[in-house]
Design a protein around this motif. Structure first.
Motif, PDB file in Angstrom:
ATOM      1  N   ASN A 379       0.822  -1.198   0.000  1.00  0.00           N
ATOM      2  CA  ASN A 379       0.000   0.000   0.000  1.00  0.00           C
ATOM      3  C   ASN A 379       0.858   1.250   0.000  1.00  0.00           C
ATOM      4  O   ASN A 379       0.625   2.195  -0.747  1.00  0.00           O
ATOM      5  CB  ASN A 379      -0.914   0.008   1.231  1.00  0.00           C
ATOM      6  CG  ASN A 379      -2.079  -0.954   1.087  1.00  0.00           C
ATOM      7  OD1 ASN A 379      -2.435  -1.327  -0.019  1.00  0.00           O
ATOM      8  ND2 ASN A 379      -2.638  -1.360   2.215  1.00  0.00           N
ATOM      9  N   LEU A 383       1.577   4.437  -3.124  1.00  0.00           N
ATOM     10  CA  LEU A 383       1.052   5.787  -2.911  1.00  0.00           C
ATOM     11  C   LEU A 383       1.683   6.815  -3.843  1.00  0.00           C
ATOM     12  O   LEU A 383       1.078   7.842  -4.123  1.00  0.00           O
ATOM     13  CB  LEU A 383       1.278   6.211  -1.453  1.00  0.00           C
ATOM     14  CG  LEU A 383       0.518   5.406  -0.401  1.00  0.00           C
ATOM     15  CD1 LEU A 383       0.931   5.837   0.999  1.00  0.00           C
ATOM     16  CD2 LEU A 383      -0.982   5.560  -0.577  1.00  0.00           C
ATOM     17  N   LEU A 385       4.062   9.033  -3.468  1.00  0.00           N
ATOM     18  CA  LEU A 385       4.078  10.343  -2.807  1.00  0.00           C
ATOM     19  C   LEU A 385       5.162  11.231  -3.402  1.00  0.00           C
ATOM     20  O   LEU A 385       6.298  10.809  -3.591  1.00  0.00           O
ATOM     21  CB  LEU A 385       4.328  10.145  -1.309  1.00  0.00           C
ATOM     22  CG  LEU A 385       4.275  11.375  -0.408  1.00  0.00           C
ATOM     23  CD1 LEU A 385       2.870  11.958  -0.370  1.00  0.00           C
ATOM     24  CD2 LEU A 385       4.744  11.010   0.998  1.00  0.00           C
ATOM     25  N   PHE A 400      -0.275  12.339  -4.353  1.00  0.00           N
ATOM     26  CA  PHE A 400      -0.226  10.920  -4.041  1.00  0.00           C
ATOM     27  C   PHE A 400      -1.438  10.232  -4.669  1.00  0.00           C
ATOM     28  O   PHE A 400      -2.397  10.895  -5.104  1.00  0.00           O
ATOM     29  CB  PHE A 400      -0.206  10.679  -2.526  1.00  0.00           C
ATOM     30  CG  PHE A 400      -1.284  11.399  -1.758  1.00  0.00           C
ATOM     31  CD1 PHE A 400      -2.495  10.788  -1.467  1.00  0.00           C
ATOM     32  CD2 PHE A 400      -1.072  12.710  -1.325  1.00  0.00           C
ATOM     33  CE1 PHE A 400      -3.472  11.461  -0.756  1.00  0.00           C
ATOM     34  CE2 PHE A 400      -2.047  13.386  -0.612  1.00  0.00           C
ATOM     35  CZ  PHE A 400      -3.259  12.762  -0.328  1.00  0.00           C
ATOM     36  N   LEU A 402      -4.196   7.049  -3.998  1.00  0.00           N
ATOM     37  CA  LEU A 402      -4.749   6.087  -3.056  1.00  0.00           C
ATOM     38  C   LEU A 402      -5.329   4.893  -3.815  1.00  0.00           C
ATOM     39  O   LEU A 402      -6.143   5.076  -4.721  1.00  0.00           O
ATOM     40  CB  LEU A 402      -5.852   6.725  -2.204  1.00  0.00           C
ATOM     41  CG  LEU A 402      -5.453   7.914  -1.322  1.00  0.00           C
ATOM     42  CD1 LEU A 402      -6.649   8.381  -0.493  1.00  0.00           C
ATOM     43  CD2 LEU A 402      -4.293   7.548  -0.421  1.00  0.00           C
ATOM     44  N   VAL A 408      -6.645   9.401   5.738  1.00  0.00           N
ATOM     45  CA  VAL A 408      -5.327   9.917   5.401  1.00  0.00           C
ATOM     46  C   VAL A 408      -4.929  10.998   6.398  1.00  0.00           C
ATOM     47  O   VAL A 408      -5.735  11.872   6.736  1.00  0.00           O
ATOM     48  CB  VAL A 408      -5.311  10.507   3.969  1.00  0.00           C
ATOM     49  CG1 VAL A 408      -4.021  11.261   3.703  1.00  0.00           C
ATOM     50  CG2 VAL A 408      -5.507   9.405   2.951  1.00  0.00           C
ATOM     51  N   TYR A 453      -1.718   6.203   5.836  1.00  0.00           N
ATOM     52  CA  TYR A 453      -2.907   5.757   5.113  1.00  0.00           C
ATOM     53  C   TYR A 453      -3.185   4.289   5.434  1.00  0.00           C
ATOM     54  O   TYR A 453      -2.337   3.422   5.192  1.00  0.00           O
ATOM     55  CB  TYR A 453      -2.680   5.936   3.605  1.00  0.00           C
ATOM     56  CG  TYR A 453      -3.556   5.095   2.720  1.00  0.00           C
ATOM     57  CD1 TYR A 453      -4.906   5.400   2.541  1.00  0.00           C
ATOM     58  CD2 TYR A 453      -3.035   3.976   2.071  1.00  0.00           C
ATOM     59  CE1 TYR A 453      -5.703   4.609   1.729  1.00  0.00           C
ATOM     60  CE2 TYR A 453      -3.824   3.188   1.254  1.00  0.00           C
ATOM     61  CZ  TYR A 453      -5.156   3.503   1.089  1.00  0.00           C
ATOM     62  OH  TYR A 453      -5.952   2.722   0.285  1.00  0.00           O
ATOM     63  N   GLN A 458       4.302   6.609   4.229  1.00  0.00           N
ATOM     64  CA  GLN A 458       5.363   6.888   3.269  1.00  0.00           C
ATOM     65  C   GLN A 458       5.811   8.322   3.485  1.00  0.00           C
ATOM     66  O   GLN A 458       5.024   9.178   3.895  1.00  0.00           O
ATOM     67  CB  GLN A 458       4.875   6.681   1.832  1.00  0.00           C
ATOM     68  CG  GLN A 458       6.026   6.736   0.805  1.00  0.00           C
ATOM     69  CD  GLN A 458       5.544   6.446  -0.601  1.00  0.00           C
ATOM     70  OE1 GLN A 458       4.434   6.788  -0.962  1.00  0.00           O
ATOM     71  NE2 GLN A 458       6.363   5.819  -1.417  1.00  0.00           N
TER      72      GLN A 458
END
Length: 466
Positions: A379, A383, A385, A400, A402, A408, A453, A458
């Motif tokens: 996961n 993301l 990011l 980012f 999802l 979040v 998240y 991250q």
């Protein structure tokens, strides 16, 4: 013009500065090495800068015009000697220019050491690599072996570190820079020759972060070439396991390293959480393991008793990645006595091994021909990011993606790990998302954006310039 000693004056540089040097002598200076060194340390590295014909300067490192000019002229896979005002700012900035950092600001006589020619090989071992059911396998690795100046100074004499008379009382891993094979091969030979090989324990060295020198793969745009250079230097230095530190993990960052024939495994550290931000996540890429520290043995995180109690409760299953614990030992808050004391408190179902045996046991016990990524890390890795613009001035956009709707939280931290503020906390839908950060009130510098998240996290680096 001559003085009383009849020595001709070639140039009067008393009113000249670094820009004058670059503008007049750039073509004759090294395109492979640059020295970033404060004037207060004039007695160190000056000899090596002359020997390497390197531009030697000092300025605020975060993307000033002089830094841009000095670093960009060296180019990708060049080397930065010296050190900066703090670790993350220095390495992050150098990584942006494709430079490998050698922390060497207090290193003496490198111009001499680098001219010795000796071979460097670790001692052979006959440790048992048989997978034993009912055992939890542990590997302690001391940090900061990329630090050239430390390796050449009190690393090998201080009784808390390699100078300890207690080495050999337990199995222990050490990080070391493969650059020593060229910068100071006699020093590397001494470390290898004096490694413990007693019945009670053995010393074993792995390659320090993040290869030839210290950089963040997440910010380095030429990993294929960096990995190729790293494996050549690791082979010369007799190293086969690579320690990497980065701001964020992805399989794509690891593939260039694990595609190299002489790199058998990667120990991946996150910059945050004392290097244990991924909490023991492990996977296999190209048939080779990527293993992250399950725990950090550091001040304020674990003491001797609490770490031993925790390890004694871990699953004794060598056929699962949960049955292996890599421990990052912070050398500035823990020492070899701390490790030995912890090992002496471990139950018989805990097996402490050196890094090379740890990797062999993992590959034999856990099926390394398949990649089974922990769902939490999967996961986090998905993301994507990022921060833009970076550097930012008045406004930064955190982008980012999802994979599914979830809660979040986005927070900003300074480089001391202190939370500055929580920018967002709430539910967001699946898909691409963007959160604004007003940066006008924050001082210039480097910050960490942390996205939490659905139980995973991250980080991304955010630079604020003025």
């Amino acid at each position: 013009v001559t003085n009383s000693l009849a020595i001709p004056m070639l140039a009067d540089l008393r009113d000249k500065g670094p820009y004058w040097v670059l503008n007049n002598y750039s073509d004759s200076l090294s395109k492979k090495v640059v020295t970033y060194q404060g004037v207060d340390k004039y007695a160190y590295l000056s000899d090596y800068s002359v020997f390497a014909n390197a531009f030697h300067f000092w300025d605020f490192i975060a993307f000033t015009p002089l830094v841009r000019q000095a670093f960009s002229r060296v180019g990708v896979n060049g080397v930065m000697m010296g050190w900066g005002p703090d670790e993350h700012t220095t390495v992050y900035t150098a990584s942006q220019y494709g430079l490998h950092v050698h922390a060497s600001d207090w290193a003496s006589n490198l111009s001499t050491y680098s001219n010795f020619n000796v071979s460097t090989h670790q001692k052979d071992n006959n440790d048992d690599t048989t997978v034993i059911p009912g055992k939890h396998t542990v590997c302690f690795v001391m940090t900061d072996g990329d630090n050239i100046q430390w390796l050449l100074n009190d690393f090998s004499t201080n009784p808390g570190w390699y100078g300890s008379h207690r080495r050999g009382a337990c199995n222990l891993g050490w990080t070391v820079s493969p650059a020593l094979a060229e910068l100071a091969p006699t020093a590397l030979k001494y470390l290898y020759d004096s490694a413990a090989t007693s019945p009670g324990g053995r010393d074993y060295f792995i390659c320090g972060p993040s290869g030839l020198g210290y950089y963040y793969p997440s910010n380095f745009n030429s990993l294929d070439s960096a990995a190729a250079i790293t494996q050549r230097m690791m082979k010369k230095a007799g190293l086969s396991i690579l320690n990497v530190i980065s701001d964020g993990y992805s399989d794509s960052q690891m593939l260039p390293y694990l595609s190299q024939p002489n790199i058998d495994a990667v120990f991946f550290y996150t910059y945050d959480y004392w290097y244990a931000g991924l909490r023991g996540f492990a996977t296999c890429i190209n048939g080779k393991p990527v293993i992250t520290p399950r725990f950090a043995f550091a001040g304020g995180v674990y003491d001797v008793q609490s770490l031993a109690d925790t390890l004694n409760k871990m699953p004794p299953n060598p056929y699962s990645s949960d049955g292996y614990s890599l421990i990052a030992v912070n050398v500035w808050s823990k020492n070899i006595d701390s490790v030995i004391s912890c090992v002496n408190l471990l139950d018989t179902n805990v097996r402490v091994v050196t890094p090379d045996v740890f990797v062999k046991l993992y590959k034999a016990g856990v099926n390394c021909t398949t990649t089974a990524i922990n769902s939490t890390v999967q996961n986090a890795a998905s993301l994507a990011l990022s921060v833009s613009p970076n550097p930012a001035r008045a406004l930064a956009l955190v982008n980012f993606t999802l994979p599914s709707t979830g809660i979040v939280t986005l927070s900003v931290y300074n480089m001391q790990g202190q939370e500055i503020n929580t920018v967002f906390n709430g539910q967001l839908a699946a898909g691409q998302q963007q959160v604004k950060i007003l940066t006008g009130q924050l001082p210039a510098g480097v910050y960490i954006c942390r996205l939490n998240y659905n139980g995973s996290s991250q980080t991304a680096t955010m630079v604020i310039a003025r």
